[in-house]
Write a protein that holds these residues in place. Structure first.
Motif, PDB file in Angstrom:
ATOM      1  N   PHE A  27       0.842  -1.208   0.000  1.00  0.00           N
ATOM      2  CA  PHE A  27       0.000   0.000   0.000  1.00  0.00           C
ATOM      3  C   PHE A  27       0.875   1.255   0.000  1.00  0.00           C
ATOM      4  CE2 PHE A  27      -4.398  -1.518   1.541  1.00  0.00           C
ATOM      5  CZ  PHE A  27      -5.012  -1.094   0.379  1.00  0.00           C
ATOM      6  N   ALA A  28       1.973   1.214   0.780  1.00  0.00           N
ATOM      7  CA  ALA A  28       2.867   2.377   0.841  1.00  0.00           C
ATOM      8  C   ALA A  28       3.517   2.628  -0.519  1.00  0.00           C
ATOM      9  CB  ALA A  28       3.934   2.179   1.915  1.00  0.00           C
ATOM     10  N   LEU A  29       3.917   1.558  -1.202  1.00  0.00           N
ATOM     11  CA  LEU A  29       4.469   1.718  -2.549  1.00  0.00           C
ATOM     12  C   LEU A  29       3.447   2.393  -3.459  1.00  0.00           C
ATOM     13  CD1 LEU A  29       6.304  -1.712  -3.024  1.00  0.00           C
ATOM     14  CD2 LEU A  29       7.394   0.539  -3.117  1.00  0.00           C
ATOM     15  N   SER A  30       2.191   1.961  -3.376  1.00  0.00           N
ATOM     16  CA  SER A  30       1.163   2.579  -4.223  1.00  0.00           C
ATOM     17  C   SER A  30       1.039   4.071  -3.898  1.00  0.00           C
ATOM     18  CB  SER A  30      -0.180   1.860  -4.058  1.00  0.00           C
ATOM     19  OG  SER A  30      -0.869   2.270  -2.891  1.00  0.00           O
ATOM     20  N   GLY A  31       1.113   4.406  -2.601  1.00  0.00           N
ATOM     21  CA  GLY A  31       1.038   5.815  -2.209  1.00  0.00           C
ATOM     22  C   GLY A  31       2.199   6.624  -2.755  1.00  0.00           C
ATOM     23  N   GLY A  32       3.408   6.074  -2.648  1.00  0.00           N
ATOM     24  CA  GLY A  32       4.573   6.783  -3.157  1.00  0.00           C
ATOM     25  C   GLY A  32       4.522   6.965  -4.665  1.00  0.00           C
ATOM     26  N   LEU A  33       4.046   5.942  -5.377  1.00  0.00           N
ATOM     27  CA  LEU A  33       3.933   6.051  -6.838  1.00  0.00           C
ATOM     28  C   LEU A  33       2.930   7.138  -7.236  1.00  0.00           C
ATOM     29  CD1 LEU A  33       3.946   2.282  -7.930  1.00  0.00           C
ATOM     30  CD2 LEU A  33       5.735   3.986  -8.358  1.00  0.00           C
ATOM     31  N   VAL A  34       1.786   7.151  -6.547  1.00  0.00           N
ATOM     32  CA  VAL A  34       0.779   8.171  -6.857  1.00  0.00           C
ATOM     33  C   VAL A  34       1.345   9.564  -6.591  1.00  0.00           C
ATOM     34  CG1 VAL A  34      -1.436   9.136  -6.095  1.00  0.00           C
ATOM     35  CG2 VAL A  34      -1.219   6.677  -6.513  1.00  0.00           C
ATOM     36  N   ALA A  35       2.057   9.711  -5.482  1.00  0.00           N
ATOM     37  CA  ALA A  35       2.631  11.022  -5.145  1.00  0.00           C
ATOM     38  C   ALA A  35       3.600  11.488  -6.224  1.00  0.00           C
ATOM     39  CB  ALA A  35       3.337  10.957  -3.794  1.00  0.00           C
ATOM     40  N   ALA A  36       4.495  10.588  -6.651  1.00  0.00           N
ATOM     41  CA  ALA A  36       5.473  10.966  -7.669  1.00  0.00           C
ATOM     42  C   ALA A  36       4.769  11.329  -8.975  1.00  0.00           C
ATOM     43  CB  ALA A  36       6.457   9.820  -7.891  1.00  0.00           C
ATOM     44  N   ARG A  37       3.787  10.522  -9.355  1.00  0.00           N
ATOM     45  CA  ARG A  37       3.056  10.764 -10.599  1.00  0.00           C
ATOM     46  C   ARG A  37       2.361  12.113 -10.587  1.00  0.00           C
ATOM     47  NH1 ARG A  37       2.840   9.720 -15.712  1.00  0.00           N
ATOM     48  NH2 ARG A  37       4.033   7.925 -15.010  1.00  0.00           N
ATOM     49  N   ARG A  38       1.889  12.529  -9.412  1.00  0.00           N
ATOM     50  CA  ARG A  38       1.170  13.791  -9.321  1.00  0.00           C
ATOM     51  C   ARG A  38       2.085  14.971  -9.012  1.00  0.00           C
ATOM     52  NH1 ARG A  38      -4.328  13.062  -9.471  1.00  0.00           N
ATOM     53  NH2 ARG A  38      -4.760  15.024  -8.450  1.00  0.00           N
ATOM     54  N   GLY A  39       3.389  14.757  -9.185  1.00  0.00           N
ATOM     55  CA  GLY A  39       4.323  15.867  -9.091  1.00  0.00           C
ATOM     56  C   GLY A  39       4.733  16.275  -7.689  1.00  0.00           C
ATOM     57  N   MET A  40       4.417  15.459  -6.699  1.00  0.00           N
ATOM     58  CA  MET A  40       4.858  15.797  -5.352  1.00  0.00           C
ATOM     59  C   MET A  40       6.348  15.508  -5.220  1.00  0.00           C
ATOM     60  SD  MET A  40       1.659  14.160  -3.223  1.00  0.00           S
ATOM     61  CE  MET A  40      -0.026  14.466  -3.795  1.00  0.00           C
ATOM     62  N   ASP A  41       6.978  16.093  -4.199  1.00  0.00           N
ATOM     63  CA  ASP A  41       8.401  15.858  -4.003  1.00  0.00           C
ATOM     64  C   ASP A  41       8.627  14.653  -3.086  1.00  0.00           C
ATOM     65  OD1 ASP A  41       7.937  16.711  -1.412  1.00  0.00           O
ATOM     66  OD2 ASP A  41       8.321  18.785  -1.959  1.00  0.00           O
ATOM     67  N   LEU A  42       9.887  14.397  -2.755  1.00  0.00           N
ATOM     68  CA  LEU A  42      10.224  13.208  -1.970  1.00  0.00           C
ATOM     69  C   LEU A  42       9.473  13.150  -0.644  1.00  0.00           C
ATOM     70  CD1 LEU A  42      11.877  10.661  -1.507  1.00  0.00           C
ATOM     71  CD2 LEU A  42      13.742  12.086  -0.672  1.00  0.00           C
ATOM     72  N   PHE A  43       9.380  14.298   0.055  1.00  0.00           N
ATOM     73  CA  PHE A  43       8.726  14.289   1.352  1.00  0.00           C
ATOM     74  C   PHE A  43       7.233  13.994   1.209  1.00  0.00           C
ATOM     75  CE2 PHE A  43      12.576  16.673   2.014  1.00  0.00           C
ATOM     76  CZ  PHE A  43      13.066  16.058   3.156  1.00  0.00           C
ATOM     77  N   GLY A  44       6.626  14.572   0.179  1.00  0.00           N
ATOM     78  CA  GLY A  44       5.231  14.270  -0.084  1.00  0.00           C
ATOM     79  C   GLY A  44       5.030  12.791  -0.357  1.00  0.00           C
ATOM     80  N   ALA A  45       5.978  12.202  -1.094  1.00  0.00           N
ATOM     81  CA  ALA A  45       5.873  10.775  -1.410  1.00  0.00           C
ATOM     82  C   ALA A  45       5.967   9.926  -0.145  1.00  0.00           C
ATOM     83  CB  ALA A  45       6.969  10.372  -2.403  1.00  0.00           C
ATOM     84  N   VAL A  46       6.866  10.304   0.760  1.00  0.00           N
ATOM     85  CA  VAL A  46       6.999   9.538   2.008  1.00  0.00           C
ATOM     86  C   VAL A  46       5.734   9.681   2.859  1.00  0.00           C
ATOM     87  CG1 VAL A  46       8.273   9.372   4.181  1.00  0.00           C
ATOM     88  CG2 VAL A  46       9.513   9.597   2.022  1.00  0.00           C
ATOM     89  N   VAL A  47       5.216  10.910   2.935  1.00  0.00           N
ATOM     90  CA  VAL A  47       3.999  11.118   3.738  1.00  0.00           C
ATOM     91  C   VAL A  47       2.834  10.322   3.150  1.00  0.00           C
ATOM     92  CG1 VAL A  47       2.274  12.810   4.467  1.00  0.00           C
ATOM     93  CG2 VAL A  47       4.699  13.350   4.668  1.00  0.00           C
ATOM     94  N   LEU A  48       2.660  10.388   1.825  1.00  0.00           N
ATOM     95  CA  LEU A  48       1.545   9.661   1.223  1.00  0.00           C
ATOM     96  C   LEU A  48       1.757   8.148   1.339  1.00  0.00           C
ATOM     97  CD1 LEU A  48      -1.101  10.550   0.010  1.00  0.00           C
ATOM     98  CD2 LEU A  48      -0.145  10.273  -2.252  1.00  0.00           C
ATOM     99  N   ALA A  49       3.011   7.707   1.322  1.00  0.00           N
ATOM    100  CA  ALA A  49       3.301   6.292   1.541  1.00  0.00           C
ATOM    101  C   ALA A  49       2.911   5.884   2.966  1.00  0.00           C
ATOM    102  CB  ALA A  49       4.782   6.012   1.282  1.00  0.00           C
ATOM    103  N   LEU A  50       3.233   6.724   3.941  1.00  0.00           N
ATOM    104  CA  LEU A  50       2.867   6.433   5.326  1.00  0.00           C
ATOM    105  C   LEU A  50       1.343   6.382   5.477  1.00  0.00           C
ATOM    106  CD1 LEU A  50       5.456   8.724   7.182  1.00  0.00           C
ATOM    107  CD2 LEU A  50       5.337   6.226   7.353  1.00  0.00           C
ATOM    108  N   VAL A  51       0.662   7.348   4.860  1.00  0.00           N
ATOM    109  CA  VAL A  51      -0.800   7.399   4.970  1.00  0.00           C
ATOM    110  C   VAL A  51      -1.423   6.155   4.337  1.00  0.00           C
ATOM    111  CG1 VAL A  51      -2.858   8.591   4.128  1.00  0.00           C
ATOM    112  CG2 VAL A  51      -0.967   9.902   5.100  1.00  0.00           C
TER     113      VAL A  51
END
Lengths: 205, 205, 205
Positions: A27-51
């Motif tokens: 699930f965290a991988l899916s969150g990180g992928l979505v974050a990167a695809r939507r132009g978020m930065d590394l920290f956004g990707a980690v936060v969305l992965a955690l969520v």
């Protein structure tokens, strides 16, 4: 409270812990992928992965009164989710592979957390019907939070064969538990069945 | 814990149970209608109906520590919400009738859940101020989740006379309870008043 | 349960109560400003102010099982948040000043609630790792709810130096607490450091 499939003991407990960590990670991988695809930065990707990775389990624990939620004090779960966010951020997939990856990862998390939610509820003495619902809510919770926070309508509302396999898997766990036939193996089989049905339904299109 | 208006006993309890189911059903119908209007399929409509119908009560129970939330183990509530989702999906209203239907159903749920939230909080020993807030949060919660999940800014933030009648109704319940004058009948009257004020305010426009 | 920094006693308790109210107020102001900017009316501004001001603390209390959440029965917190919503609604700032005001207010709330979340978790006996996470979730919670309800992707997912100072501040609180060096003064210093780092990071751009 330990993470995983409580009430199974011995090797069942180990299977449960591993299953929970795998669920958190996919699930965290899916969150990180979505974050990167939507132009978020590394920290956004980690936060969305955690969520995405910890969201379903947190909702499960809050609804069952098992607070503070187990995953929030589980260094393994947190580490897996954060690492997954970093890996996903740098994965750099094309659009087609991104879509396929999110579909598969999300389906894996759906299956594993459906089982985790229903089993945890049963182990904490929840009524059968509540356990069925908890399986469903835990299974879809991480994906719903991921989609909401990234500004999308949750996939569970867009796609017909999403809630249904989770619900069926949750019912299967509760029935097996009630007749005394639930085991770690049975849990893995149910999670795999939810995963497979979800993927087959998508492929068929 | 039973659903409805705890602490009233006898026929008051019956009124409370029926009121809660009516509230679940009308909010669920609004969720199903919104789902259909936004192009979701049958499963999406059922899920959004469950979220809208059971969301407010679930937030109420989590905030009061009454876990697992009562509606999640209440077959009647689940059945009413799911059936409402199916019915709403096939209702096939035009845009004008859709808008009117959602407005009326949502107002009904707002009134009933405002009362349900405040009364449950009081019956579980929450302070008066917390009970007022719980009435408001329970009343607006189902609609907020419905709107959030379907990708809209919640109606409570868009429309001036929405939170206000809920807040007034919640205060009325708490005051009546404090002076020992609360009854099932009083609860129904307050819910009706919230419903009426909400509708009149919209019509006036 | 009292609001603020439990377990400090005496003047530390007073500092905690004041810090919590300041945190509620600045987050509430940010909520009211966002509501006004997005064309909501006065009631929408008050509701969004309440959500932003009380959201983080409510999530904190629910995750810790301290229900009903303290701020919901705290007349001061409710009054500050509602008043902040009214003030913000009538503030009528231009776009540039609006952006700067929301940035500064949000950074203040981030710092104060990060400390409040970690300290409350520690005082209620949560494990160190859970306390770190609770600080982060409490710090970012109000802003996430504010952004979600107003139809935006949360700032924590858009901006790199947002979760990081909160996380660092939360770790600082937990370490200080563990070595017995935490005090009200230390809490204020950590909150100020989170605030400053957040602002400096934005200015640099």
């Amino acid at each position: 409270m330990t993470v995983g499939l409580p009430g199974l003991g011995g090797s069942g407990e180990v299977v449960g812990v591993v299953a929970e960590l795998v669920g958190v990670t996919v699930f965290a991988l899916s969150g990180g992928l979505v974050a990167a695809r939507r132009g978020m930065d590394l920290f956004g990707a980690v936060v969305l992965a955690l969520v995405a990775g910890l969201g379903g389990g947190t909702i499960r624990d809050v609804l069952l009164g098992a607070v503070p939620p187990t995953n929030l004090s589980n260094a393994w779960a947190l580490g897996c989710a954060a690492a997954a966010g970093v890996v996903a951020f740098y994965a750099d997939l094309g659009l087609a592979r991104f879509r396929r990856a999110v579909l598969v990862l999300d389906a894996g998390g759906l299956g594993l957390f459906t089982v985790s939610g229903a089993v945890t509820a049963l182990a904490l003495g929840a009524p059968a019907l509540a356990a069925v619902l908890l399986g469903l809510v835990t299974g879809i919770g991480g994906g719903v939070l991921r989609d909401l926070l990234s500004g999308q309508v949750p996939v569970v509302l867009q796609d017909d064969i999403y809630a249904l396999p989770s619900l069926a898997g949750s019912v299967a766990v509760v029935v097996l538990w009630q007749v005394g036939a639930f085991s770690a193996t049975a849990g893995v089989v149910v999670a795999g069945a939810v995963f497979t049905v979800r993927l087959l339904a998508r492929r068929r299109r």
